[in-house]
Write an enzyme that holds these catalytic residues in place. Structure first.
Site, PDB file in Angstrom:
ATOM      1  N   GLY A  99     -11.974   1.507  11.930  1.00 15.55           N
ATOM      2  CA  GLY A  99     -11.684   2.077  13.212  1.00 15.55           C
ATOM      3  C   GLY A  99     -12.828   2.202  14.094  1.00 15.55           C
ATOM      4  N   ARG A 141     -12.320   8.728  18.956  1.00 12.26           N
ATOM      5  CA  ARG A 141     -11.988   8.522  20.286  1.00 12.26           C
ATOM      6  C   ARG A 141     -11.978   9.697  21.143  1.00 12.26           C
ATOM      7  NH1 ARG A 141      -7.516   4.055  20.624  1.00 12.26           N
ATOM      8  NH2 ARG A 141      -7.472   5.087  18.496  1.00 12.26           N
ATOM      9  N   GLY A 177     -16.080   1.919  13.164  1.00 10.68           N
ATOM     10  CA  GLY A 177     -17.101   0.963  13.080  1.00 10.68           C
ATOM     11  C   GLY A 177     -16.929  -0.237  13.975  1.00 10.68           C
ATOM     12  N   ASN A 217       0.805  -1.173   0.190  1.00 10.41           N
ATOM     13  CA  ASN A 217      -0.102   0.189  -0.002  1.00 10.41           C
ATOM     14  C   ASN A 217       0.885   1.095   0.041  1.00 10.41           C
ATOM     15  OD1 ASN A 217      -1.862   2.145   0.375  1.00 10.41           O
ATOM     16  ND2 ASN A 217      -2.896   1.041   2.072  1.00 10.41           N
ATOM     17  N   GLY A 228     -11.437   8.122   6.995  1.00  7.87           N
ATOM     18  CA  GLY A 228     -12.286   8.304   5.714  1.00  7.87           C
ATOM     19  C   GLY A 228     -13.383   7.249   5.944  1.00  7.87           C
ATOM     20  N   GLU A 236      -8.247  -5.409   4.613  1.00  5.18           N
ATOM     21  CA  GLU A 236      -7.936  -4.863   3.156  1.00  5.18           C
ATOM     22  C   GLU A 236      -6.635  -5.852   2.706  1.00  5.18           C
ATOM     23  OE1 GLU A 236      -8.783  -0.957   4.464  1.00  5.18           O
ATOM     24  OE2 GLU A 236      -9.188  -0.511   2.376  1.00  5.18           O
ATOM     25  N   HIS A 241     -13.231   2.344  -1.166  1.00  4.63           N
ATOM     26  CA  HIS A 241     -13.092   1.245   0.077  1.00  4.63           C
ATOM     27  C   HIS A 241     -13.965   0.059  -0.427  1.00  4.63           C
ATOM     28  CE1 HIS A 241     -13.896   4.925   3.128  1.00  4.63           C
ATOM     29  NE2 HIS A 241     -12.458   4.532   3.378  1.00  4.63           N
ATOM     30  N   HIS A 258     -18.549   1.431   6.389  1.00  5.58           N
ATOM     31  CA  HIS A 258     -16.827   1.531   6.675  1.00  5.58           C
ATOM     32  C   HIS A 258     -16.683   2.881   7.121  1.00  5.58           C
ATOM     33  CE1 HIS A 258     -12.744   0.644   5.356  1.00  5.58           C
ATOM     34  NE2 HIS A 258     -12.789   1.972   5.605  1.00  5.58           N
ATOM     35  N   ARG A 296      -2.455  -2.133  -3.711  1.00  6.02           N
ATOM     36  CA  ARG A 296      -3.544  -1.117  -3.672  1.00  6.02           C
ATOM     37  C   ARG A 296      -3.542   0.071  -4.579  1.00  6.02           C
ATOM     38  NH1 ARG A 296      -5.137   3.376   0.497  1.00  6.02           N
ATOM     39  NH2 ARG A 296      -7.416   3.469  -0.155  1.00  6.02           N
ATOM     40  N   ARG A 339     -13.339  15.737   6.963  1.00 13.62           N
ATOM     41  CA  ARG A 339     -13.847  15.874   5.329  1.00 13.62           C
ATOM     42  C   ARG A 339     -15.566  16.201   5.726  1.00 13.62           C
ATOM     43  NH1 ARG A 339     -12.031  10.587   2.388  1.00 13.62           N
ATOM     44  NH2 ARG A 339     -10.181  10.373   3.471  1.00 13.62           N
TER      45      ARG A 339
HETATM   46  P1  ADP Z   1      -8.135   4.908   8.456  1.00 13.88           P
HETATM   47  O1  ADP Z   1      -9.292   5.434   7.512  1.00 13.88           O
HETATM   48  O2  ADP Z   1      -7.061   6.042   8.461  1.00 13.88           O
HETATM   49  O3  ADP Z   1      -7.533   3.376   7.981  1.00 13.88           O
HETATM   50  P2  ADP Z   1      -8.910   3.755  10.754  1.00 13.88           P
HETATM   51  O4  ADP Z   1      -9.917   2.660  10.015  1.00 13.88           O
HETATM   52  O5  ADP Z   1      -7.917   3.215  11.610  1.00 13.88           O
HETATM   53  O6  ADP Z   1      -8.794   4.736   9.802  1.00 13.88           O
HETATM   54  O7  ADP Z   1      -9.955   4.445  12.069  1.00 13.88           O
HETATM   55  C1  ADP Z   1      -9.330   5.455  12.519  1.00 13.88           C
HETATM   56  C2  ADP Z   1     -10.576   6.092  13.590  1.00 13.88           C
HETATM   57  O8  ADP Z   1     -10.978   5.041  14.279  1.00 13.88           O
HETATM   58  C3  ADP Z   1     -10.090   7.326  14.441  1.00 13.88           C
HETATM   59  O9  ADP Z   1     -10.964   8.199  14.142  1.00 13.88           O
HETATM   60  C4  ADP Z   1     -10.105   6.782  15.840  1.00 13.88           C
HETATM   61  O10 ADP Z   1     -10.323   7.408  16.883  1.00 13.88           O
HETATM   62  C5  ADP Z   1     -11.390   5.596  15.680  1.00 13.88           C
HETATM   63  N1  ADP Z   1     -11.405   4.560  16.770  1.00 13.88           N
HETATM   64  C6  ADP Z   1     -10.441   3.607  16.899  1.00 13.88           C
HETATM   65  N2  ADP Z   1     -10.748   3.240  18.083  1.00 13.88           N
HETATM   66  C7  ADP Z   1     -11.997   3.720  18.784  1.00 13.88           C
HETATM   67  C8  ADP Z   1     -12.479   3.582  19.773  1.00 13.88           C
HETATM   68  N3  ADP Z   1     -12.374   2.661  20.759  1.00 13.88           N
HETATM   69  N4  ADP Z   1     -13.969   4.420  20.124  1.00 13.88           N
HETATM   70  C9  ADP Z   1     -14.127   5.175  19.107  1.00 13.88           C
HETATM   71  N5  ADP Z   1     -13.270   5.540  18.025  1.00 13.88           N
HETATM   72  C10 ADP Z   1     -12.196   4.620  17.776  1.00 13.88           C
END
Ligand code: ADP
Length: 372
Positions: A304, A258, A306, A8, A187, A358, A155, A183, A66, A216
């Protein structure tokens, strides 16, 4: 051992993983960052040489890349040839930040691993199944055609992995399922999947449309751009505002889910508003896609936010028992890394959490291409 080397490649980093294709286990992985900066790899070719060293003589069976934008040209994972490279380069007009970086990774890998097949796996490919009424923007048709303006969606690799995993979790063939998959990462997008085919998706020509994201805006009235343009803002400024300074960050001052949820709990009113806007948009698309699909067998959360944020899932689905969606509060709040059901036994529509992968999906598709 049959292995897939998954790459990637971003503008200043290369994330990589070596996957054992038979067990689907990750054998090794890493990330080379700050490419081009002082004290780091000078370019992607040098970064790839370093990764080659870390692989310690391991000869992958295939290299899967990717690639963000495949335009109208790529509907599936594709063996990289000089023509495919040229097409990815042409499509950089649609993804100026991503495709050139992806291509740099492809070129570096082709040079570093002579004789190994390279496969391009496109984020957009899964959504090429959209019907014209779903992908067409209601603007001047000639203009749209001249500038390749249509909904592409993104995605896709994640959706393919998650849809297949959701079907196995439900114990039913994917071909018989209607799924709505959220997702939600930095993003974020949502896709309506009917029988394994994408029929609607919230990201559009670019990854800016649709859901509220970390930085965004997602959907806005395009008229806002004219309004701001007349107020003197330039195109690069508008691009930065909507892509990097909007969403949760723009409304609530914090782009990380978070952190903004913690701020809201501590009483921060702007953070609470930003989250309410975010949740409102999730529900808007849930309603829309339930109608587009004519019902659903499952609502699925991944990435993240979800996978990890129980409050987000609870807010998205609150008060929908009348519709047949009943979250099991205990199951929703339980922390787990496994794919799992979080709805009650009485819920007509299942609710699932499915961690995305992925890299594994890229490995699977790449092996399938060279096997064919
Ligand atoms: P990317 O799109 O960069 O791949 P990710 O899928 O890793 O991102 O998601 C990142 C997001 O997930 C961040 O906003 C992070 O705060 C959120 N996240 C990760 N763990 C938690 C949690 N326990 N509670 C709430 N949000 C979380």
């Amino acid at each position: 051992m049959i292995t897939a080397f998954v790459v990637n490649s971003g503008s200043s980093s290369i994330k990589w993983e070596l996957v054992d294709v038979d067990t689907e286990r990750r054998l090794r992985g890493g990330i080379v960052e700050r490419i081009g900066e002082a004290g780091a790899a000078a370019d992607h070719a040098q970064a790839m040489e370093g990764i080659l060293g870390e692989l310690g003589g391991e000869h992958p069976s295939v290299i899967g890349h990717r690639v963000v934008h495949g335009g109208n040209e790529f509907t599936r994972a594709t063996l990289v040839t000089d023509e495919v490279e040229a097409a990815i380069e042409r499509l950089a007009a649609l993804a100026p930040l991503h495709n050139p970086a992806n291509l740099a990774g492809i070129r570096a890998a082709r040079a570093a691993f002579p004789g190994v097949a390279n496969v391009a796996v496109f984020d957009t490919a899964f959504h090429q199944s959209l019907a014209p009424e779903a992908y067409t923007y209601a603007i001047d048709a000639e203009l749209a055609d001249a500038h390749s303006i249509r909904r592409y969606g993104f995605h896709g690799t994640s959706y393919q992995y998650v849809a297949a995993r959701a079907a196995s979790l439900l114990g039913r063939p994917l071909e018989q399922l209607k799924l709505i998959v959220f997702h939600l990462g930095n993003g974020a997008s949502v896709t309506a999947i009917d029988g394994g085919r994408s029929v609607d998706t919230s990201m559009g020509m670019t990854p800016l449309e649709g859901l509220v994201m970390g930085t965004r805006s997602g959907d806005i009235d395009a008229g806002i751009l004219f309004h701001l343009g007349r107020a003197g803002l330039t195109l690069p400024e508008l691009d930065t505002i909507l892509n990097r300074r909007s969403g949760l960050l723009g409304v609530g001052g914090i782009g990380d889910m978070r952190d903004i949820q913690a701020a809201s709990l501590a009483g921060d009113a702007a953070a609470t508003l930003a989250l309410d806007v975010y949740y409102h948009r999730l529900r808007h698309y849930l309603g829309a896609y339930l109608v587009q699909l004519g019902g659903a067998d499952a609502v699925v959360f991944t990435a993240g936010v979800g996978e990890n944020s129980a409050p987000t899932r609870a807010a998205a689905l609150a008060g929908l028992d009348w519709l047949g969606i009943s979250l099991d509060t205990f199951a929703n709040n339980r922390t787990s890394r496994d794919a799992r059901v979080i709805s009650t036994a009485a819920s007509a529509i299942s609710v699932l959490v499915v961690p995305t992968n992925e890299e594994l999906e890229i490995a699977r598709q790449s092996i399938a291409v060279v096997a064919a």
